[in-house]
Design a protein around this motif. Sequence first.
Motif, PDB file in Angstrom:
ATOM      1  N   SER A 149       0.835  -1.227   0.000  1.00  7.05           N
ATOM      2  CA  SER A 149       0.000   0.000   0.000  1.00  7.05           C
ATOM      3  C   SER A 149       0.861   1.264   0.000  1.00  7.05           C
ATOM      4  O   SER A 149       0.397   2.339  -0.373  1.00  7.05           O
ATOM      5  CB  SER A 149      -0.916   0.020   1.228  1.00  7.05           C
ATOM      6  OG  SER A 149      -0.153   0.220   2.414  1.00  7.05           O
ATOM      7  N   VAL A 150       2.147   1.139   0.347  1.00  9.26           N
ATOM      8  CA  VAL A 150       3.004   2.343   0.340  1.00  9.26           C
ATOM      9  C   VAL A 150       3.292   2.815  -1.086  1.00  9.26           C
ATOM     10  O   VAL A 150       3.803   3.902  -1.300  1.00  9.26           O
ATOM     11  CB  VAL A 150       4.333   2.102   1.083  1.00  9.26           C
ATOM     12  CG1 VAL A 150       4.105   1.689   2.516  1.00  9.26           C
ATOM     13  CG2 VAL A 150       5.182   1.069   0.359  1.00  9.26           C
ATOM     14  N   LEU A 151       2.917   2.005  -2.088  1.00  8.43           N
ATOM     15  CA  LEU A 151       3.211   2.339  -3.490  1.00  8.43           C
ATOM     16  C   LEU A 151       2.320   3.459  -4.023  1.00  8.43           C
ATOM     17  O   LEU A 151       2.578   4.006  -5.097  1.00  8.43           O
ATOM     18  CB  LEU A 151       3.041   1.099  -4.374  1.00  8.43           C
ATOM     19  CG  LEU A 151       4.187   0.090  -4.353  1.00  8.43           C
ATOM     20  CD1 LEU A 151       3.726  -1.259  -4.892  1.00  8.43           C
ATOM     21  CD2 LEU A 151       5.371   0.622  -5.161  1.00  8.43           C
ATOM     22  N   THR A 152       1.246   3.817  -3.313  1.00  7.96           N
ATOM     23  CA  THR A 152       0.373   4.884  -3.808  1.00  7.96           C
ATOM     24  C   THR A 152      -0.194   5.672  -2.634  1.00  7.96           C
ATOM     25  O   THR A 152      -0.350   5.121  -1.529  1.00  7.96           O
ATOM     26  CB  THR A 152      -0.799   4.308  -4.650  1.00  7.96           C
ATOM     27  OG1 THR A 152      -1.615   5.386  -5.117  1.00  7.96           O
ATOM     28  CG2 THR A 152      -1.673   3.369  -3.820  1.00  7.96           C
ATOM     29  N   VAL A 188      11.075   1.656  -1.417  1.00  4.59           N
ATOM     30  CA  VAL A 188      12.211   1.980  -2.309  1.00  4.59           C
ATOM     31  C   VAL A 188      11.673   2.451  -3.659  1.00  4.59           C
ATOM     32  O   VAL A 188      12.170   3.409  -4.251  1.00  4.59           O
ATOM     33  CB  VAL A 188      13.123   0.744  -2.477  1.00  4.59           C
ATOM     34  CG1 VAL A 188      14.117   0.948  -3.605  1.00  4.59           C
ATOM     35  CG2 VAL A 188      13.862   0.439  -1.177  1.00  4.59           C
ATOM     36  N   ALA A 189      10.612   1.780  -4.118  1.00  6.48           N
ATOM     37  CA  ALA A 189      10.055   2.126  -5.434  1.00  6.48           C
ATOM     38  C   ALA A 189       9.498   3.538  -5.456  1.00  6.48           C
ATOM     39  O   ALA A 189       9.760   4.319  -6.364  1.00  6.48           O
ATOM     40  CB  ALA A 189       8.960   1.126  -5.804  1.00  6.48           C
ATOM     41  N   ALA A 244       9.339  -3.413  -5.983  1.00  7.26           N
ATOM     42  CA  ALA A 244      10.407  -2.478  -6.389  1.00  7.26           C
ATOM     43  C   ALA A 244      10.393  -2.258  -7.902  1.00  7.26           C
ATOM     44  O   ALA A 244      10.609  -1.152  -8.399  1.00  7.26           O
ATOM     45  CB  ALA A 244      11.761  -3.030  -5.951  1.00  7.26           C
ATOM     46  N   CYS A 245      10.084  -3.307  -8.649  1.00  3.25           N
ATOM     47  CA  CYS A 245      10.160  -3.224 -10.125  1.00  3.25           C
ATOM     48  C   CYS A 245       8.981  -2.479 -10.750  1.00  3.25           C
ATOM     49  O   CYS A 245       9.126  -1.891 -11.832  1.00  3.25           O
ATOM     50  CB  CYS A 245      10.227  -4.632 -10.719  1.00  3.25           C
ATOM     51  SG  CYS A 245      11.796  -5.458 -10.441  1.00  3.25           S
TER      52      CYS A 245
END
Length: 413
Positions: free
Chosen positions: A32-35, A101-102, A169-170
């Motif tokens: 969920s940290v990706l957005t 990281v992403a 990450a990718c």
Amino acid sequence: MVDYIVNGGKRLNGEISVYGAKNCALALLGASVLTDDEIILRNCPSIVDVDNMILLLKSIGKTVLRSGSVVRISGGLTTTRIPKNIASLLRGSALILGGAVAKYNEIELPLPGGCAIGARPMDIHLQGLESLGVEVSCTDVVRCNGKPKGASYKLRFASVGATENLVCACVMAKGESFLYNCATEPEVVALEEMLVKMGAKINGVGTPDLQIVGVEKLRGVEFDIIPDRIVAATYLSAAAAAGGNVDVLNCCPKHMDAFLNLLHTRFKVRVFENAIRISSSGQPNDYGKIITAPYPFFPTDMQSLALSLAACSNGGQTVIYEKLFENRLRHNSEELCRMGANIVVEGDKAVIKGRNLNGATVCSRDLRGGAGLVIAALNAEGQSVIKGIQHIDRGYYRLADCLKDLGADIDEK
Ligand code: EPZ
């Protein structure tokens, strides 16, 4: 400290519903940290590990609202330094790594460290991130810096957590990545499916080899957490050990082939689309040879269940090889021997000769091991006291009450 008190020998009858999978919930919460957009997760289990993962997300700035089994996560991180006192509450904290990281190109994560089942290193996670051009340093804290750049990386072992972190990450890396020998556990596939719904470009979802083209931004999503296959196997094992007729509902049998193959030839088992019915009228002679391995082979998380079933089988010999976690086999074998089990452990191999078990005071040291001790106690003659049930609460919702509803004589005291 609360213990379980179990009086064995009571048959189980009725139906019991499975809830969302711990290991799916933790992966999706980590991603969920990706957005900053809102992510809505349904069928989220009410267990301690999920509570602690939510605590961790809130501690770094995410807004997390929970209503029953629905969890809503939104907002951005206010820090990428994960508090040690919270990171140490659960190993699932490591699943923040790839997404942070992403999106933020940096993170400081206190190493979750080993646990009762094994050392549980993170070398594959970190080597994978380095292959993506991320600067990694690791003492008792993992520090990562830099935006991931598309690359090719082959995991030396199909690690669940490393796959989850590297896929995260990718999906926002600069360019195209190829990941080989990825884990394909249902919980990993669910993460990949959620990421695609968020706008990630992943080819090969559900296979060991993934091609991922990084995108600038990922959007919010609503997603159903898959049923917990380990909890379903736990309920089936309880019925197998205690005897009786139990319907396990809201589960996903197609995620459980290796375990069901163990039961099919020894009990009357009927499989429906989202349910499994087991009828047990006595113990089988043995369970043959079991070797744990990454999906779709026999799951290490079901090994403790099989060990207990083998311990109370009817006089035959079962051999179990635990190939993933170096300590998982020995501890529960020692505890089952206190109940009169005949188990000899050498390295990663246990030879079990089935016999009648007697109630005893035993101690759980890990989540699945604790569930295995409950299974054995349901079968044993007399009273057992199971200590260390705080481990069980990490991954099971009201296990004692659920089994009591089926007729087990089990109480918390
Ligand atoms: C996940 O742990 C699960 N946890 C575990 O469930 C499960 O037992 C395990 O996968 C295997 O299926 C969650 O999903 C939160 P791995 P994970 O990386 O990701 C070695 C439970 O009870 N390894 O697949 O930590 C490792 O030492 C828990 O619900 C490395 O050597 O497991 C082990 O031998 C217990 N280096 C093997 O791989 C690494 O960088 C499998 O570990 C990573 C792993």
